[in-house]
Design a protein around this motif. Structure first.
Motif, mmCIF file in Angstrom:
data_model
loop_
_atom_site.group_PDB
_atom_site.id
_atom_site.type_symbol
_atom_site.label_atom_id
_atom_site.label_comp_id
_atom_site.label_asym_id
_atom_site.label_seq_id
_atom_site.Cartn_x
_atom_site.Cartn_y
_atom_site.Cartn_z
ATOM 1 N N UNK A 42 -4.504 84.466 -24.186
ATOM 2 C CA UNK A 42 -4.728 83.202 -24.878
ATOM 3 C C UNK A 42 -5.519 83.388 -26.162
ATOM 4 N N UNK A 43 -6.540 84.263 -26.127
ATOM 5 C CA UNK A 43 -7.332 84.523 -27.327
ATOM 6 C C UNK A 43 -6.495 85.168 -28.418
ATOM 7 N N UNK A 127 -4.688 70.170 -21.720
ATOM 8 C CA UNK A 127 -5.781 70.367 -22.659
ATOM 9 C C UNK A 127 -5.642 71.712 -23.377
ATOM 10 N N UNK A 128 -5.218 72.758 -22.669
ATOM 11 C CA UNK A 128 -5.104 74.081 -23.285
ATOM 12 C C UNK A 128 -4.151 74.057 -24.480
ATOM 13 N N UNK A 129 -2.981 73.463 -24.292
ATOM 14 C CA UNK A 129 -1.990 73.450 -25.371
ATOM 15 C C UNK A 129 -2.443 72.564 -26.533
ATOM 16 N N UNK A 130 -2.961 71.380 -26.210
ATOM 17 C CA UNK A 130 -3.390 70.455 -27.263
ATOM 18 C C UNK A 130 -4.569 71.035 -28.039
ATOM 19 N N UNK A 148 -14.234 79.879 -31.541
ATOM 20 C CA UNK A 148 -14.718 80.298 -30.232
ATOM 21 C C UNK A 148 -14.798 79.123 -29.256
ATOM 22 N N UNK A 149 -15.271 77.964 -29.729
ATOM 23 C CA UNK A 149 -15.299 76.785 -28.870
ATOM 24 C C UNK A 149 -13.920 76.434 -28.341
ATOM 25 N N UNK A 150 -12.899 76.407 -29.217
ATOM 26 C CA UNK A 150 -11.546 76.138 -28.716
ATOM 27 C C UNK A 150 -11.071 77.156 -27.688
ATOM 28 N N UNK A 151 -11.334 78.457 -27.910
ATOM 29 C CA UNK A 151 -10.835 79.432 -26.940
ATOM 30 C C UNK A 151 -11.573 79.294 -25.616
ATOM 31 N N UNK A 152 -12.816 78.823 -25.651
ATOM 32 C CA UNK A 152 -13.522 78.538 -24.398
ATOM 33 C C UNK A 152 -12.803 77.431 -23.634
ATOM 34 N N UNK A 153 -12.461 76.357 -24.324
ATOM 35 C CA UNK A 153 -11.775 75.259 -23.660
ATOM 36 C C UNK A 153 -10.362 75.649 -23.248
ATOM 37 N N UNK A 154 -9.707 76.463 -24.049
ATOM 38 C CA UNK A 154 -8.360 76.915 -23.697
ATOM 39 C C UNK A 154 -8.403 77.801 -22.463
ATOM 40 N N UNK A 155 -9.281 78.797 -22.462
ATOM 41 C CA UNK A 155 -9.394 79.684 -21.309
ATOM 42 C C UNK A 155 -9.810 78.953 -20.054
ATOM 43 N N UNK A 156 -10.728 78.003 -20.217
ATOM 44 C CA UNK A 156 -11.191 77.235 -19.059
ATOM 45 C C UNK A 156 -10.090 76.349 -18.505
ATOM 46 N N UNK A 180 -12.652 81.917 -17.068
ATOM 47 C CA UNK A 180 -11.781 81.659 -18.214
ATOM 48 C C UNK A 180 -12.554 81.552 -19.510
ATOM 49 N N UNK A 181 -13.702 80.871 -19.464
ATOM 50 C CA UNK A 181 -14.527 80.730 -20.667
ATOM 51 C C UNK A 181 -15.080 82.082 -21.098
ATOM 52 N N UNK A 182 -15.641 82.830 -20.155
ATOM 53 C CA UNK A 182 -16.201 84.130 -20.483
ATOM 54 C C UNK A 182 -15.150 85.105 -20.979
ATOM 55 N N UNK A 183 -13.969 85.070 -20.374
ATOM 56 C CA UNK A 183 -12.892 85.938 -20.829
ATOM 57 C C UNK A 183 -12.458 85.617 -22.249
#
Length: 638
Positions: A42-43, A127-130, A148-156, A180-183
Motif C-alpha cells: 500500500x505504501x 476508507x483505504x481507497x478514498x 504519512x498520515x494517509x498511509x497510516x489510515x490506508x494501512x489501518x 497496519x499503521x506501523x507497517x
C-alpha cells in the motif's frame, strides 16, 4: 477415592482452523505478517500515486524546490498555475470525500486512534481507497500536507477490513490495526523501528509484549517489501552522518533548541485548529463538497507567494540540509509551512501532519544552527546537527510521542550517534509540551468532539487483564498428574474434625493462565463462588487461585496510577439508615418453597434482593423459583 484425586489434568479443547487464527498468539502473528505485506505494498502504491498525480499537474515527480516555476504541461498558464492547481484538485477531493468517506478528510490519524480506542478497531473498508485517492490528489495539486498520515489510515483500514473478514475479536483487531499503521510508516520512511513505536505509542497506546511483537513483525515485512521499490537508503540520505557534538557544553544549546521546538510544536498544533475554526465559521451552511474548491484559491495564493510550500516538501528539506538557504528564508519557510498546512486541512484537503512537523523542525533547527555557528564558531557543531534536533523536538512536542520521535530522527538520518542529543531533545520538548497543553496535534481533534483518549476507559483496563494477572499465586505450584498417573492417585485421608464439619466436597473447575478476565468472570459466576484454580498453559501445574475479590483488586491496580498501587483499599462506614438485611432459609413446608419470587406474599416492607443456592449467590428475578434450603436475603425497612 474422591473425584478430585481421579480427575485428569485439564486439556484445552481442539480448535477449528479458523479459531486457531483468531484465538492463538501464533495466529495473530501470522495475520500481522499478512497485514505487513499489505501495508508495504500500500505504501509503494500510494507513493507512486502521489508522484504520478504530481507529474500530471506539474510535469515533475516532485515540485516546489525550484521556486517560481510553472507547470511543464501548461507553460502558457505561467505562475497562475500555482493558484489554479489547488482549485482543480479541490474539484476532485471535495465530492469524493463528501460522497464516499467523510472520515478521509483531514489528517486521518485521529480517526484511526478513536477506531482503536472506542470502536473495537473497526474501520470501513472503503476508507483505504478514498483516503489514498483524495490525499494523492491533494498533495499532487499543491496541498502542503504529508503522505504519512494517509498511509497510516490506508494501512489501518486494510488491516481492519482483513481482521473483520476473519472475524477477529476486538482485542486482537485493535492490535492488527496498529500493525497496519506501523507497517505503513515503516515502509514510507524505510524506518521499521519508527513504525513499531508509531503503532504502539500513538495508535494502540500500549506497550504490551504481544502488541509490540505483532507490530514489529508487520513493520519488518512492510519495510522489506517496500525496499526493492523505494530503495533501502536512509530517508534523509543527504544528512552528514559524521556530525557529532564537539563539546559536552553543546548539550546546553540542544536544551535551548528543545524548548524553542516545544513552543513551535504547540504553536503549529494550535494554528491548525484555529484556522480550521475560522474556515468552519466562514463556510457555515454551505455545501461541504465545494469547500476544497473555494478554499483552494487561498491555498494557491500562498503557493504563489512561497512556491516551496507545494506538496510534501521533502526536496526543500534536502536543500536546507545542503545549506542552500539563508537564515531569513529558513524562518520564512517555517511560517509559510504552518500557514500552508493549516489552510490545506482547514479547507477540506486530505493529508498528514507528520511531514509538516518534520519540515518545521528541520528549518527551525537549521536556522538555530546558523545562529549558534555565528555566535560560537565551529565549536557549536554543524548546523545540520541542530536540524535533526529540531525535527525531533517539534514532532515530539506536537504529538507527545517521544519514542517515535527518537526512532524517526535516528533512522531517517541513518546516524545512530544522534541518539543521546535526540533523547535530551524529545525529553525536554515532551515535558514542556505537557505544561503548555493537554491535547496533542492528534488528540485535540478528538477532544473537541468530547472524546478523551488520555483518560483510560475502565473497560480497557478490564479487557487487557488475564487470569494470570488477577490470581493469587500459590506458594508452590502443585503438579497436576497426567492420565497415566490417574490409576495410581490416592486421595489423602483428611481429618478435619478439629477444624470443623465438612459441608461439601467437589471437583474444581479450572481456568488457564492466559484466559481473558472477562471469560474468567463468567466461569466464576457459573462454577466458583469460592474461587477457581489457575493452571499453566500446558495444563501441568496449578499456578494460583482466582476469586472475584482478586479480579476486582487487579482491576483497581490497573486503573489507579502506579504510585497508588500499594495503598490499601479505602473503605468508608456508610450505614443505610432505616433498613436492615435479613437472611431467611426456605423450609420444605414453607409458603415460598416451589414458588416463583413474584408469587410469594412477602411481608410488607421486605424486598428479596438475592438468594444463595448451594455455594452460589444469585440475583433475584421475579420468575426465580425458590427451592427448599435456599437462603433468601431480604432488604427490610425498619
Amino acid at each position: 477415592m474422591s473425584d478430585v484425586a481421579t480427575s485428569a489434568a485439564p486439556r484445552r479443547s481442539r480448535l477449528a482452523p479458523g479459531a486457531v487464527v483468531r484465538e492463538t498468539r501464533l495466529g495473530l502473528l501470522a495475520l500481522a505478517l499478512v497485514v505487513g505485506a499489505g501495508a508495504g505494498l500500500g505504501a509503494v502504491v500510494f507513493r507512486l500515486l502521489v508522484n504520478g498525480i504530481t507529474w500530471v499537474f506539474t510535469g515533475q515527480a516532485e515540485f516546489g524546490q525550484d521556486g517560481w516555476v510553472g507547470s511543464a504541461h501548461a507553460p502558457w498558464l505561467g505562475l497562475g498555475f500555482l493558484v489554479l492547481a489547488p482549485v482543480v484538485g479541490g474539484l476532485v477531493v471535495g465530492p469524493l470525500v463528501s460522497r464516499f468517506a467523510p472520515e478521509a478528510r483531514g489528517h486521518g490519524v485521529p480517526e484511526v486512534m478513536i477506531a482503536v480506542a472506542e470502536q473495537g478497531g473497526r474501520i470501513r473498508p472503503r476508507v483505504a481507497a478514498v483516503k489514498a485517492l483524495a490525499s494523492a490528489v491533494t498533495i499532487g495539486s499543491g496541498g502542503s500536507v504529508g503522505r504519512e498520515g494517509p498511509i497510516v489510515q490506508i494501512g489501518s483500514a486494510l488491516a481492519s477490513s482483513f481482521g473483520q473478514w476473519v472475524r477477529l475479536p476486538e482485542s486482537r483487531l485493535r492490535i492488527l490495526v496498529a500493525c497496519g499503521a506501523g507497517g505503513g510508516i515503516a515502509a514510507t520512511f524505510n524506518a521499521p523501528i519508527t513504525g513499531v513505536f508509531f503503532g504502539a505509542e500513538i495508535i494502540l497506546r500500549e506497550l504490551s509484549a504481544e502488541a509490540l511483537f505483532s507490530v514489529m513483525l508487520s513493520a519488518m515485512v512492510a519495510d522489506a517489501i517496500a525496499i526493492p521499490f523505494l530503495g533501502g537508503r536512509p530517508f534523509l540520505e543527504q544528512y552528514p552522518v559524521t556530525t557529532v557534538l564537539q563539546h559536552p557544553q553543546d548539550y546546553l544549546l540542544v536544551a535551548v533548541l528543545a524548548v524553542i521546538a516545544a513552543f513551535l510544536g504547540q504553536g503549529f498544533s494550535k494554528a491548525l485548529y484555529a484556522v480550521e475554526d475560522l474556515a468552519d465559521r466562514l463556510w457555515a451552511g454551505r455545501p461541504e463538497w465545494a469547500r476544497p474548491v473555494v478554499g483552494g484559491v487561498a491555498v494557491g495564493l500562498v503557493l504563489l507567494a512561497l512556491p516551496q510550500m507545494y506538496g510534501v516538501g521533502y526536496p526543500v528539506m534536502f536543500k536546507a540540509l545542503a545549506g542552500d538557504y539563508a537564515l531569513w528564508f529558513l524562518l520564512l519557510l517555517v511560517i509559510g509551512k504552518v500557514v500552508a498546512t493549516s489552510l490545506t486541512l482547514a479547507v477540506g484537503g486530505s493529508g498528514g501532519v507528520f511531514a509538516p512537523s518534520l519540515f518545521i523542525g528541520l528549518m527551525t533547527g537549521t536556522a538555530f544552527g546558523l545562529v549558534v555557528d555565528q555566535l560560537f564558531g565551529p565549536a557549536a557543531g554543524d548546523p545540520a546537527l541542530y536540524a535533526a534536533m529540531g525535527m525531533a523536538g517539534v514532532f515530539s512536542s506536537a504529538t507527545r510521542a517521544p519514542l517515535t520521535a527518537l526512532a524517526s530522527v535516528v533512522e531517517m538520518t541513518g546516524d545512530f550517534l544522534l541518539a543521546l542529543p535526540v533523547m535530551l531533545t524529545v525529553g525536554i520538548a515532551t515535558a514542556v509540551s505537557r505544561e503548555l497543553s493537554y491535547g496533542t496535534v492528534y488528540t485535540t481533534k478528538l477532544l473537541r468532539r468530547g472524546q478523551d483518549l488520555e483518560r483510560s476507559a475502565p473497560w480497557q483496563a478490564f479487557a487487557r487483564l488475564t487470569a494470570q494477572q488477577t490470581m493469587r499465586p500459590l506458594p508452590e505450584a502443585p503438579r497436576i498428574p497426567d492420565r497415566a498417573e490417574d490409576t495410581e492417585a490416592v486421595a489423602p485421608d483428611l481429618d478435619l474434625g478439629a477444624i470443623g464439619r465438612v459441608r461439601q466436597e467437589r471437583a474444581p473447575q479450572a481456568v488457564f493462565e492466559d484466559e481473558p478476565v472477562a471469560e474468567v468472570v463468567r466461569q466464576l459466576d457459573a462454577y466458583g463462588r469460592e474461587g477457581m484454580p489457575v493452571v499453566s498453559g500446558d495444563g501441568s501445574r496449578i499456578l494460583g487461585w482466582i476469586t472475584a475479590s482478586s479480579v476486582v483488586r487487579a482491576v483497581r491496580r490497573a486503573l489507579l496510577p502506579e504510585s497508588r498501587h500499594d495503598l490499601p483499599p479505602q473503605t468508608s462506614d456508610t450505614p443505610l439508615p432505616g433498613f436492615r438485611v435479613v437472611e431467611v432459609e426456605v423450609s420444605p413446608s414453607g409458603a415460598a418453597a416451589g414458588r416463583a419470587v413474584a408469587d410469594v406474599a412477602w411481608p410488607e416492607g421486605a424486598s428479596p434482593v438475592s438468594y444463595t443456592r448451594g455455594d452460589l449467590v444469585h440475583a433475584v428475578e421475579p420468575a426465580t423459583v425458590l427451592e427448599p434450603g435456599d437462603i433468601v436475603n431480604l432488604l427490610v425497612r425498619t
